[in-house]
Write a protein that holds these residues in place. Sequence first.
Motif: not given
Lengths: 322, 251
Positions: A217, A219-222
């Motif tokens: 999360i 690192l910008g992962v949904d």
Amino acid sequence: MNAAVKKANQKKIAVLIALTVVASVLYLFVSVNMKYFEYAMSLRAPKLIVMLITAFCIGSASIVFQSIINNTIVTPCLLGMNSLYTLIHTAVVFFLGSGSLIARNTNLSFVVDLVLMGCSATLIYSYLFKKTNHNMLYVLLVGTIMSTFFSSIQTTLTRVMDPNEYDSLLATLVASFSNVNASIVAVSLVLMAIIIVALRRELALLDVITLGKDQAINLGVDYDKTIRRLLLGVTLFIAIATAMVGPVSFMGLIVANLSRQLFKTYRHTYLILGSGLIGMLILVGGQLIVEHVFTYSVPISVFITVGGGIYFLYLLLKQRRA
Amino acid sequence: MLHIKNLTKRYSEKTVVDDVSFSIPKGKVISLIGPNGAGKSTVMGMISRLIAKDAGVVEFEGRDLSAWNSKELSKRLAILTQSNNIQMKLTVKELVTFGRFPYSGNHINEEDERIIQRAISYMELEEFQDRFIDELSGGQRQRAYIAMVIAQDTEYILLDEPTNNLDIYHATNMMKIVRRLCDELGKTVILVLHEINYAAFYSDYICAFVNGKIARFGTVEEVITKENLSEIYGVNFEIQTIAGKPLSIYY
């Protein structure tokens, strides 16, 4: 990844491909009577293709499943597709009889399997995952309970079943590569391609997902959505493989871990490819031995389950020491 | 700027964070302190989108956090928690490389490579960069994660109990690194801390929580007083000024 490791891994992939090709060629041509060459090929070629597809399905699905759960000794068997398959087939024979159209027509029974497994997979592993606030453990628990539930119903049905019917049922409950035809193979390939294309973005995120939920999360992962879609893909892959050949239970665990041991990397491109290739090698090589050394007296699933069991114990012991 | 307004979190009936509002000043080190169960880690989790909030707004750069694209946010705000168990074989350099994921995905370019090397040398990890994470000591591993956050190159860095499980040597080094992140690299660092003296010595602002509410928020000198701490923690405190900082003795 530094250049030396990358090169070594590419070499390993190349060796695996070469070995798989050798095994496939051997499988096709060992002790072929040249007089009946075409007839032999018409039997062996479809079987080979089915084995290769199954191996790829199970191998890749297992790696992905382990990575999204962040545990290397789980197998997608936990999702209960094997017991659902067994239940569907038992129920068909029980309620409609072994002479019914669904039981006799392989195409029809493939479609029935696939639709039922696909629907329940979507329902259980997509909807439920959302409902339980994306708690992976709940999903695994539900999978385990479902497996037990399906097996219990199946056992009850076989108890009250006509012995002759049971006898004919038993043949379909063991993994077999023989009763698959070209249209089933084509449908499976198309479905696999659709799933892979639909999940291409999520598959690219697998490396990051292995860092764990918080880091992914960060690192910008949904995260939740990605996991949900991957989980659905895994279940559908297993459903395809199972609908095609029947339960191939322990194989996922072996091939996924062999691949992890061989490549020692977090890069899923290598892990998935490696896992698929090792699976192909085991299935094709195993079937070669079953057919020509044991002359069909032992089914390949026996080898896989025994080998898988021993390997599983080894993994457990190794983890405890570490 | 990071404004927190009326933030609330409930677990079934129990309210763990209760109507919390405060603003985080930019370019400073802010420590969240308080007894166990005061809700400081939960507040941190909600600020960093790891925990879903039940009510309230976390306004980051004028927009609510939930309105941000997760990928864009990951270029502005980084969080490091304690739950870092990796099952994979991963080297230090590979871990730091993940810090560039929000920018370049799986394909690292030359500039990323430079930033990664700079982060590794900033954390003095050059000699370990090809070692596997699970073969490092706790202090080294913590530094590797910090290097990853540095490579992520965000204005805001959130650290959840960064000194946890570290001995005093490594914990003190960790706090010095936090100070350097702020002073040298100009980052805003928000951390959850248990050691009051580390918070007093190394941060600019302190936010003290009790029972899910903010008990005190202000500069170190404003918050670290005998009366405040005794009230927050329910034990006796003495405050002594050492090197210009109010350090506490509790018994």
